[in-house]
Write an enzyme that holds these catalytic residues in place. Structure first.
Site, PDB file in Angstrom:
ATOM      1  CE  LYS A  90      -4.335  -0.850   2.475  1.00 48.83           C
ATOM      2  NZ  LYS A  90      -4.973  -0.652   3.787  1.00 48.83           N
TER       3      LYS A  90
HETATM    4  C1  E4P Z   1      -8.653   0.144   3.975  1.00 50.71           C
HETATM    5  O1  E4P Z   1      -7.898  -0.490   3.322  1.00 50.71           O
HETATM    6  C2  E4P Z   1      -8.250   0.949   5.141  1.00 50.71           C
HETATM    7  O2  E4P Z   1      -7.336   0.198   5.884  1.00 50.71           O
HETATM    8  C3  E4P Z   1      -9.363   1.261   6.066  1.00 50.71           C
HETATM    9  O3  E4P Z   1     -10.593   0.787   5.569  1.00 50.71           O
HETATM   10  C4  E4P Z   1      -9.393   2.678   6.539  1.00 50.71           C
HETATM   11  O4  E4P Z   1     -10.545   2.871   7.287  1.00 50.71           O
HETATM   12  P1  E4P Z   1     -10.776   3.982   8.400  1.00 50.71           P
HETATM   13  O5  E4P Z   1     -11.385   5.182   7.739  1.00 50.71           O
HETATM   14  O6  E4P Z   1     -11.737   3.333   9.329  1.00 50.71           O
HETATM   15  O7  E4P Z   1      -9.452   4.271   9.004  1.00 50.71           O
END
Ligand code: E4P
Length: 228
Positions: A90
């Protein structure tokens, strides 16, 4: 691979839902690992992520870099991808102050280093479109955060899917930041290939109060036949 990706670093929860055959991958990020209590610096992160990768192999696992320093991001991306063949990396669409070099790294990793990239922290179809043009394998739009800003995430997802299809781009749409049980199906309907979910939202999809009541009735009535 389309379907639900479990958004957690909790090994027991991953084992549980993986054994049911209802998840198609796992996503993590630094905040998830901190919340999970992963310790021991980068060695601890490596051990934890390798354990998840082995557990779900050949399903994909997303591991996020911990920096926006260009050379360090590059080094981490190559290292993380080397931990297991089902790991994708990522990278955020841009840096904390809008630095745009990340797209160059995304393009380099996908086209020259054979590293699959999940471009993350995106809030609009236009950001995801450019990440897909750069060669990303996955483009992650944060549906819950989009909705929190006052926009309907479904609109951005629909526009994005149309763009990817029209331009023949290979990127798969991941919609993350899922807040409510209802988001999962509604975001698939809008065109997401993948929706990320916490373990508790998946449980919310499975368990229904009226199903509970119905099963209780079956068990109660079945008991009248005595022991078989
Ligand atoms: C997705 O890949 C992210 O890790 C995650 O959904 C982020 O979500 P949040 O807005 O709850 O931090």
């Amino acid at each position: 691979m389309s379907g639900i990706f479990l958004d957690t670093g909790d090994i027991n929860e991953i084992r549980k839902y993986h054994a049911m055959g209802i998840i198609r991958g796992v996503t993590t990020n630094p905040s998830i690992l901190v919340k999970q209590g992963v310790q021991g610096g980068m060695t601890g992160v490596k051990k934890h992520e390798i354990e998840i990768a082995r557990l779900i192999d050949p399903l994909p696992l997303s591991v996020e870099v911990t920096t926006n320093d260009y050379e360090e991001m590059r080094r981490q991306a190559k290292e993380f991808a080397g931990w297991a063949k089902n790991i994708n990396v990522k990278l955020t669409i841009h840096g904390p102050n809008g630095e745009t070099d990340n797209l160059k790294l995304i393009h380099e990793m996908e086209t020259r280093e054979n590293v699959r990239i999940n471009v993350t922290a995106m809030m609009s179809a236009q950001q995801c479109f450019l990440a897909a043009m750069a060669g990303a394998t996955y483009v992650s739009i944060f549906g819950g955060r989009v909705s929190n800003m006052g926009y309907d995430a479904r609109y951005e997802i629909r526009r994005l899917r149309q763009l990817l299809d029209a331009f023949g781009l290979k990127a798969k749409i991941i919609v993350g930041s899922t807040r409510e049980v209802v988001n999962i199906v509604e975001w698939f309907e809008a065109g997401a290939h993948i929706v990320t979910s916490t373990p508790s939202l998946i449980e919310g999809m499975i368990v229904h109060p009226y199903t509970k009541e119905t099963v209780q009735q079956f068990i109660r009535d079945g008991a009248q036949f005595g022991k078989l």
